[in-house]
Design an enzyme around this catalytic site. Structure first.
Site, PDB file in Angstrom:
ATOM      1  N   ASP A 191       3.726   0.485   3.598  1.00  0.00           N
ATOM      2  CA  ASP A 191       4.297   1.817   3.754  1.00  0.00           C
ATOM      3  C   ASP A 191       5.039   1.867   5.083  1.00  0.00           C
ATOM      4  O   ASP A 191       4.478   1.501   6.127  1.00  0.00           O
ATOM      5  CB  ASP A 191       3.193   2.878   3.711  1.00  0.00           C
ATOM      6  CG  ASP A 191       3.753   4.288   3.693  1.00  0.00           C
ATOM      7  OD1 ASP A 191       4.149   4.784   4.756  1.00  0.00           O
ATOM      8  OD2 ASP A 191       3.804   4.885   2.607  1.00  0.00           O
ATOM      9  N   GLU A 216       9.034   5.244   0.190  1.00  0.00           N
ATOM     10  CA  GLU A 216       9.037   4.254   1.276  1.00  0.00           C
ATOM     11  C   GLU A 216       7.895   3.255   1.133  1.00  0.00           C
ATOM     12  O   GLU A 216       7.606   2.504   2.061  1.00  0.00           O
ATOM     13  CB  GLU A 216       8.940   4.960   2.632  1.00  0.00           C
ATOM     14  CG  GLU A 216       7.617   5.657   2.920  1.00  0.00           C
ATOM     15  CD  GLU A 216       7.559   7.084   2.389  1.00  0.00           C
ATOM     16  OE1 GLU A 216       6.699   7.846   2.885  1.00  0.00           O
ATOM     17  OE2 GLU A 216       8.373   7.432   1.519  1.00  0.00           O
TER      18      GLU A 216
END
Length: 391
Positions: A252, A296
Site C-alpha cells: 500500500d 493504491e
C-alpha cells in the site's frame, strides 16, 4: 501473460501450409478414384486395347505415390510436414500422371478400335481433370501452380497437334484459354484466401485486446484484481499438488491520498505508474505476478518462494523504490514515496480467502507500526485471531 497473436504474414504461411497438406490428401484420393475408374472402364471394354499387365505398369507408379501421400498425411499432423516436401510430393504425383497419360496414349493411339481420335479423347478427359485438380491444389502458391499446370496443358497440346495437325489453331487456342482462365481464377481465389486470413488475424488481435482489457489494469499495465484472483487460485492448487512454497506480498502506497490532494491526480497517477514499473522489475520470474489490487494497493504472487525469499523481495522493493525517488512532499516519512507491505507464506489446506485475509492483517500491522516497512508471517485460517510467524 497471453501469447502474442500471429501477424497476417505468419497466418498466411500457416494457413497455406495447412491447405497444401489437405490438398495432398484429397488429390491422392482423387488419383486413386480416377485410376480405379480407368481400370474398370478398360476391363469392361469389349475390345481390349491394353492388356491388364500393361495397364498395371502404367497405373502402378501413380497408385503407389498416391498411397504414399495418404499414409504420410493421415498419420501425421499438417504442421509436421515441411512445405517444400509437400510441394515436391504434388509435383512427383503429377509426373507420375504424365507418365500414365503419355504411356496410355502411346499404347492406344495406333488402334482404330476406339474410333476416330479415340486416344486423343482419353488424353483430353484425363488431362482436363488433372489440370483443374492441380490448379485448385496449388492455388495459394502461383509459381508452383504454373509449374504444375503448364506441363499438363503441353501434353494436351502436343497430342492434339499429333492427332489433328491440320487444325493447330484450336489446340493453341485451348492451351491459351485454359492457362488464362486458371491464372485469372487463381488471382480471384487468392484474394478471397488472403481476405479470409486477414479477417482471422484482425479477429485474433481484437480478441487479444479484449482479453488484455479484461486482465490488465489500464493505468499501470499490471494485472488487475480479476486476473490476480484467478492466478492465485491456480497457484494454490499447484502448490497443493507439488508441495512447493507459495508467498504473497500486499503493498500500500503510504499517504497516497495526501499526494493526490496536494499534487493532483495526474501526479498521483504518474507515481503509481512508476511504482508499477518497480514491481514489474522485481517480480521478474516467468510465474511471478504483479497486480494492481485496487486504488493504491498492489500485490505480488511469488510461486515456489518461501518466507525468506519473499522477505528478500520485499526488501528489494524498498531499495528499488527509494532509488526511484518519487517525490511526495506531503509524506511524514520523508520527501519520497514509500510503501507498507505485508508478506505472507501460504500453508497447505488454506484457500485464497484465508491467505488474503492473513496478508491483509500483516499489511495493517506494518501501517500501525509506522509504515515504510514490511511485516512477515505465516497464513492462518480467517477464524484465527492472529497471523503467526516471524516479524
Amino acid at each position: 501473460m497471453n501469447s502474442k497473436p500471429k501477424s497476417f504474414d505468419e497466418l498466411l504461411v500457416q494457413e497455406t501450409h495447412i491447405y497444401l497438406c489437405r490438398s495432398v490428401k484429397w488429390t491422392a484420393y482423387l488419383s486413386v478414384f480416377l485410376l480405379v475408374a480407368i481400370f474398370i472402364a478398360t476391363v469392361l471394354q469389349k475390345n481390349h486395347l491394353l492388356t491388364l499387365p500393361d495397364l498395371l505398369v502404367l497405373e502402378m507408379p501413380t497408385l503407389c505415390i498416391a498411397f504414399f501421400g495418404l499414409a504420410g498425411i493421415l498419420y501425421r499432423q499438417p504442421e509436421k510436414h515441411r512445405m517444400g516436401l509437400v510441394l515436391a510430393y504434388l509435383l512427383v504425383l503429377e509426373v507420375a500422371w504424365i507418365y500414365f497419360v503419355v504411356g496410355h496414349y502411346w499404347l492406344t493411339s495406333s488402334y482404330d478400335l476406339m474410333g476416330a481420335h479415340g486416344a486423343l479423347a482419353a488424353v483430353d478427359s484425363v488431362t482436363d481433370v488433372l489440370v483443374f485438380t492441380f490448379a485448385i491444389s496449388l492455388f495459394p502458391v502461383r509459381r508452383w501452380l504454373i509449374i504444375s499446370v503448364v506441363p499438363l496443358l503441353l501434353v494436351n497440346l502436343v497430342t492434339r497437334l499429333i492427332e489433328i495437325p491440320e487444325n493447330p489453331i484450336f489446340a493453341l487456342t485451348k492451351f491459351v484459354c485454359l492457362l488464362v482462365i486458371i491464372i485469372t481464377g487463381q488471382k480471384v481465389l487468392l484474394q478471397w484466401f488472403r481476405k479470409a486470413i486477414l479477417r482471422d488475424a484482425e479477429k485474433q488481435q481484437l480478441l487479444q485486446q479484449f482479453k488484455r482489457m479484461a486482465l490488465i489494469d489500464g493505468l499501470t499495465e499490471l494485472s488487475n484484481r480479476r486476473h490476480f484472483d484467478e492466478v492465485l487460485a491456480l497457484e494454490i492448487k499447484a502448490a497443493e499438488r507439488t508441495g512447493d512454497p507459495l508467498s504473497v506480498i500486499l503493498l500500500d502506497v503510504d499517504f497516497f491520498k495526501r499526494l493526490n490532494d496536494s499534487q493532483g491526480h495526474s501526479e498521483g497517477d504518474r507515481a503509481l505508474v512508476r511504482f508499477a514499473e518497480v514491481l514489474h522489475g522485481v517480480a521478474s520470474r516467468p510465474r511471478d505476478l504483479a497486480a494492481r489490487y485496487g486504488g493504491e494497493e498492489f500485490a505480488i504472487i511469488l510461486p515456489d518462494t518461501d518466507l525468506d525469499g519473499a522477505r528478500h523481495i520485499a526488501e528489494q522493493i524498498r531499495v528499488e523504490l527509494k532509488a526511484a525517488e518519487l517525490s511526495h512532499p506531503d509524506s511524514t516519512l520523508g520527501d519520497y514515496v514509500t510503501v507498507s507491505q505485508g508478506v505472507c507464506l501460504w500453508q497447505p489446506g488454506l484457500d485464497a480467502c484465508d491467505l488474503l485475509a492473513s496478508v491483509d492483517q500483516l499489511l495493517y500491522q506494518s501501517k500501525s507500526q509506522g509504515r515504510d516497512r514490511f511485516s512477515c508471517g505465516i497464513a492462518k485460517k480467517e477464524a484465527d485471531d492472529e497471523v503467526v510467524g516471524p516479524i
